[in-house]
Motif scaffolding. Structure first.
Motif, PDB file in Angstrom:
ATOM      1  N   PHE A   1      39.323  36.995  60.215  1.00 63.86           N
ATOM      2  CA  PHE A   1      39.278  35.532  60.145  1.00 63.86           C
ATOM      3  C   PHE A   1      40.693  34.964  60.323  1.00 63.86           C
ATOM      4  CE2 PHE A   1      36.026  37.287  57.234  1.00 63.86           C
ATOM      5  CZ  PHE A   1      34.886  36.861  57.903  1.00 63.86           C
ATOM      6  N   PRO A   2      41.243  35.059  61.525  1.00 69.70           N
ATOM      7  CA  PRO A   2      42.645  34.660  61.741  1.00 69.70           C
ATOM      8  C   PRO A   2      42.917  33.176  61.521  1.00 69.70           C
ATOM      9  CG  PRO A   2      41.547  35.119  63.832  1.00 69.70           C
ATOM     10  CD  PRO A   2      40.614  35.573  62.757  1.00 69.70           C
ATOM     11  N   GLU A   3      41.864  32.346  61.554  1.00 68.62           N
ATOM     12  CA  GLU A   3      42.073  30.905  61.377  1.00 68.62           C
ATOM     13  C   GLU A   3      42.210  30.521  59.907  1.00 68.62           C
ATOM     14  OE1 GLU A   3      37.668  31.486  60.862  1.00 68.62           O
ATOM     15  OE2 GLU A   3      39.306  32.371  62.018  1.00 68.62           O
ATOM     16  N   SER A   4      41.936  31.441  59.007  1.00 67.58           N
ATOM     17  CA  SER A   4      41.984  31.151  57.572  1.00 67.58           C
ATOM     18  C   SER A   4      43.351  31.496  56.984  1.00 67.58           C
ATOM     19  CB  SER A   4      40.904  31.953  56.835  1.00 67.58           C
ATOM     20  OG  SER A   4      39.615  31.578  57.255  1.00 67.58           O
ATOM     21  N   LYS A   5      43.630  30.873  55.854  1.00 69.28           N
ATOM     22  CA  LYS A   5      44.853  31.162  55.112  1.00 69.28           C
ATOM     23  C   LYS A   5      44.480  31.313  53.639  1.00 69.28           C
ATOM     24  CE  LYS A   5      49.342  29.260  53.750  1.00 69.28           C
ATOM     25  NZ  LYS A   5      50.253  28.090  53.831  1.00 69.28           N
TER      26      LYS A   5
ATOM     27  N   MET B   1      32.896  32.721  53.654  1.00 68.15           N
ATOM     28  CA  MET B   1      33.329  33.891  54.416  1.00 68.15           C
ATOM     29  C   MET B   1      34.163  34.820  53.545  1.00 68.15           C
ATOM     30  SD  MET B   1      34.246  32.485  58.248  1.00 68.15           S
ATOM     31  CE  MET B   1      35.722  31.652  57.661  1.00 68.15           C
ATOM     32  N   PHE B   2      35.041  34.226  52.723  1.00 69.42           N
ATOM     33  CA  PHE B   2      35.906  35.039  51.873  1.00 69.42           C
ATOM     34  C   PHE B   2      35.095  35.785  50.815  1.00 69.42           C
ATOM     35  CE2 PHE B   2      38.643  35.716  48.190  1.00 69.42           C
ATOM     36  CZ  PHE B   2      39.730  36.343  48.775  1.00 69.42           C
TER      37      PHE B   2
ATOM     38  N   ILE C   1      42.126  28.973  51.664  1.00 65.58           N
ATOM     39  CA  ILE C   1      41.315  29.494  50.575  1.00 65.58           C
ATOM     40  C   ILE C   1      42.240  29.745  49.396  1.00 65.58           C
ATOM     41  CG2 ILE C   1      39.772  31.353  49.849  1.00 65.58           C
ATOM     42  CD1 ILE C   1      39.354  31.811  52.962  1.00 65.58           C
ATOM     43  N   ASP C   2      42.089  28.956  48.353  1.00 65.09           N
ATOM     44  CA  ASP C   2      42.911  29.100  47.154  1.00 65.09           C
ATOM     45  C   ASP C   2      42.177  29.981  46.155  1.00 65.09           C
ATOM     46  OD1 ASP C   2      45.042  27.425  48.003  1.00 65.09           O
ATOM     47  OD2 ASP C   2      43.811  25.675  47.568  1.00 65.09           O
ATOM     48  N   VAL C   3      42.829  31.061  45.736  1.00 64.98           N
ATOM     49  CA  VAL C   3      42.214  32.026  44.834  1.00 64.98           C
ATOM     50  C   VAL C   3      43.073  32.153  43.576  1.00 64.98           C
ATOM     51  CG1 VAL C   3      41.488  34.431  44.528  1.00 64.98           C
ATOM     52  CG2 VAL C   3      41.241  33.319  46.767  1.00 64.98           C
ATOM     53  N   ALA C   4      42.431  32.083  42.429  1.00 69.57           N
ATOM     54  CA  ALA C   4      43.105  32.328  41.157  1.00 69.57           C
ATOM     55  C   ALA C   4      42.467  33.554  40.520  1.00 69.57           C
ATOM     56  CB  ALA C   4      42.964  31.122  40.228  1.00 69.57           C
ATOM     57  N   THR C   5      43.279  34.540  40.168  1.00 68.07           N
ATOM     58  CA  THR C   5      42.716  35.765  39.619  1.00 68.07           C
ATOM     59  C   THR C   5      43.730  36.448  38.714  1.00 68.07           C
ATOM     60  OG1 THR C   5      41.527  37.795  40.191  1.00 68.07           O
ATOM     61  CG2 THR C   5      43.455  37.241  41.547  1.00 68.07           C
ATOM     62  N   THR C   6      43.359  37.612  38.170  1.00 67.11           N
ATOM     63  CA  THR C   6      44.260  38.350  37.298  1.00 67.11           C
ATOM     64  C   THR C   6      45.368  38.990  38.132  1.00 67.11           C
ATOM     65  OG1 THR C   6      43.023  40.425  37.477  1.00 67.11           O
ATOM     66  CG2 THR C   6      42.340  38.873  35.758  1.00 67.11           C
ATOM     67  N   SER C   7      46.487  39.258  37.492  1.00 62.48           N
ATOM     68  CA  SER C   7      47.612  39.886  38.191  1.00 62.48           C
ATOM     69  C   SER C   7      47.220  41.252  38.744  1.00 62.48           C
ATOM     70  CB  SER C   7      48.805  40.025  37.243  1.00 62.48           C
ATOM     71  OG  SER C   7      49.239  38.757  36.785  1.00 62.48           O
ATOM     72  N   SER C   8      46.459  42.024  37.971  1.00 64.12           N
ATOM     73  CA  SER C   8      46.064  43.365  38.406  1.00 64.12           C
ATOM     74  C   SER C   8      45.149  43.301  39.623  1.00 64.12           C
ATOM     75  CB  SER C   8      45.365  44.116  37.265  1.00 64.12           C
ATOM     76  OG  SER C   8      46.263  44.381  36.216  1.00 64.12           O
TER      77      SER C   8
END
Length: 281
Positions: free
Chosen positions: A115-119, A272-273, A91-98
């Motif tokens: 969700f142990p199978e996710s990264k 799921m995320f 799961i690639d997430v882009a967000t603010t630093s804060s």
């Protein structure tokens, strides 16, 4: 030339295992079906691929050549499928630093426990270009977002350490840290409206600004000062007893956290995320 994929798979398995019966077991079909597939393949190619004897099958020279090619081909396909499967779990997430530092990263252990199978791979910054494969969790103006994309409406209040909170009504002059967004298109932090709402507009206040809420929170802790920020980013500090929320009235803002075009990012792991994140917030 077009040939049957099941036939190629039956041939590859039989060639690798040296047995129609073993190939049938591996493929969960009957030995007769394996023989049928290979006969059809030989007819299609107009060649003999196996020399059949009573006890075993042996590849011909042409069979050996095709066996090497099919083995390599199916290994390449299997490798690609494994990579795609692993990518789907990332799961690639882009967000603010804060938001990354104060909300997501501290909660990742809880997510992995469920969700142990996710990264989760988090990239932070305000200038990240969104794409179809990354969840863009952004801070924006409520009125400019689809209601389906909004995951949290922002409220603001004053926060400080428990010791500093006891001095709130005893201090003639106080310092408040807050945020002046680097992105000037964002609505301003509603500090003036909050002061008026709480009857504090005439207090002697020194207001100091950072371009990220994270810095204001950190500096208020260093100086035992006050920080006016969103309640979203202070929840972990409040739970840990590092910060306390003043007994003042919080104020709504025109700001929200949202995932742009959320419906386009709903792979199984992303779903799921997002579901977990909305409960977290």
């Amino acid at each position: 030339m077009q040939v049957s994929l099941p036939a190629l798979k039956a041939f590859e398995s039989a060639a690798r295992l040296g047995s129609f019966k073993a190939a049938a077991t591996e493929l969960s079909i009957s030995p007769t079906a394996v023989s049928h597939h290979i006969n059809k393949l030989e007819q299609r190619l107009s060649v003999t691929l196996f020399v059949r004897t009573a006890r075993k099958v042996v590849l011909t020279e042409l069979g050996q050549e095709l066996a090497a090619a099919t083995s390599q081909g199916f290994q390449t396909i299997e490798s690609a499928l494994e990579k795609i499967s692993a990518k789907e779990k990332q799961i690639d997430v882009a967000t603010t630093s804060s938001f990354a530092a104060l909300v997501l990263i501290p909660a990742l252990q809880e997510f992995y426990a469920k969700f142990p199978e996710s990264k989760v791979n988090i990239t932070s910054g305000d200038g990240i270009e969104p794409n179809n494969f990354t969840l863009p969790i952004r801070l924006g103006e409520i009125d400019k977002q689809s209601s389906a994309d909004v995951i949290k409406l922002e409220e603001f209040n004053l926060f400080c350490t428990a010791h500093t909170a006891t001095q709130f009504n005893q201090t003639d002059r106080m310092t408040i840290y807050t945020t002046e967004w680097k992105n000037s298109a964002l609505p301003k932090v509603p500090l003036d409206a909050w002061l008026k709402l709480n009857g504090l507009q005439n207090r002697d206040i020194s207001v100091r600004y950072f371009d990220q809420e994270l810095f204001g929170i950190q500096q208020s802790l260093v100086e035992n000062a006050y920080v006016f920020c969103s309640n979203t980013l202070t929840q972990n500090y409040l739970t840990a007893g590092i910060l306390t929320e003043l007994n003042t009235q919080a104020i709504s803002s025109q700001l929200c956290y949202y995932i742009a075009n959320k419906e386009k990012h709903l792979s199984r792991h992303n779903f799921m995320f997002i579901e977990w994140l909305e409960k977290l917030l």
